[in-house]
Scaffold this motif. Structure first.
Motif, PDB file in Angstrom:
ATOM      1  N   THR A   4      23.706  -8.315  45.640  1.00 51.03           N
ATOM      2  CA  THR A   4      24.312  -8.497  44.321  1.00 51.03           C
ATOM      3  C   THR A   4      23.294  -9.080  43.348  1.00 51.03           C
ATOM      4  N   PHE A   5      23.691  -9.162  42.068  1.00 53.83           N
ATOM      5  CA  PHE A   5      22.838  -9.720  41.018  1.00 53.83           C
ATOM      6  C   PHE A   5      23.730 -10.266  39.912  1.00 53.83           C
ATOM      7  N   LEU A   6      23.157 -11.093  39.048  1.00 54.46           N
ATOM      8  CA  LEU A   6      23.893 -11.659  37.919  1.00 54.46           C
ATOM      9  C   LEU A   6      23.631 -10.828  36.668  1.00 54.46           C
ATOM     10  N   MET A   7      24.705 -10.507  35.956  1.00 55.46           N
ATOM     11  CA  MET A   7      24.581  -9.784  34.701  1.00 55.46           C
ATOM     12  C   MET A   7      25.802 -10.097  33.844  1.00 55.46           C
ATOM     13  N   GLY A   8      25.599 -10.209  32.547  1.00 56.21           N
ATOM     14  CA  GLY A   8      26.691 -10.421  31.613  1.00 56.21           C
ATOM     15  C   GLY A   8      26.695  -9.338  30.558  1.00 56.21           C
ATOM     16  N   ASP A   9      27.708  -9.351  29.727  1.00 48.77           N
ATOM     17  CA  ASP A   9      27.804  -8.408  28.619  1.00 48.77           C
ATOM     18  C   ASP A   9      26.573  -8.608  27.726  1.00 48.77           C
TER      19      ASP A   9
END
Length: 195
Positions: A74-79
């Motif tokens: 997994t990885f972190l991502m935002g709008d």
């Protein structure tokens, strides 16, 4: 499952950000009356495109895709368009108490305002949960969020309102890229929140 760091440059050139919900609906063929049941599943989805880039920048993205091992990590991502607030608040904290899975109202304390459409993140790293403020909110009180909480939080849970992210997983095990005759690389991918 490992949390892989996504390259920070270049910025996405296009993005589609949405929420996926599970709602069942049936209609009687005789009376026309409907029955609707909302399940608890609600997760963020994104499709993003990066601008064309030379191999010197593309290598970091290629390595990122390979380290994800398809859908394993997994990885972190935002709008991408929601990384700064519409409101004036720069800090937020969860008021003491325990807030259960399924809650959509969370006691918060701000040093300004959050507007409908601003994001709030509870937790950090692999426990990051992304929510949107759906009604204007200021100072101290109860903020209304969507989607509902997926994990219980307490007054010791961190709250972020800038650079917010969710834990995301690729939608496909097949991750690749395009390159043209002058070695300009192109990347586009879709992902869904990992719950």
């Amino acid at each position: 499952m490992a949390l892989i760091t996504m390259p920070s440059t270049p910025a996405f050139s296009a993005s589609t950000w949405s929420i996926k919900r599970a709602v069942a609906q049936s209609r009687s063929p005789f009376s026309g009356h409907e029955q609707v049941y909302e399940y608890s599943m609600a997760c963020w989805q994104a499709t993003v495109t990066l601008p064309p880039m030379k191999r010197s920048q593309a290598g970091a993205w290629q390595a990122f895709f390979l380290k994800l091992r398809g859908r394993a990590n997994t990885f972190l991502m935002g709008d991408p368009d929601g990384q700064t607030n519409i409101g004036t608040a720069t800090t937020a904290s969860v008021t003491s108490g325990t807030h259960a899975i399924g809650d959509t109202t969370i006691p918060l304390t701000l040093n300004g305002t959050l507007k409908a459409g601003d994001y709030v993140q509870f937790g950090t790293g692999a426990s990051s949960q992304l929510h949107m403020i759906v009604s204007d909110f200021a100072g101290s009180g109860t903020a209304t969020i969507e989607p509902s909480l997926k994990v219980a939080i307490s007054g010791s849970t961190s709250a972020s309102i800038s650079g917010t992210t969710a834990v995301m997983r690729m939608d496909s095990n097949d991750l690749g890229w395009d390159a043209d005759h002058v070695s300009k690389y192109g990347f586009s991918f879709s992902c869904t929140e990992a719950i």
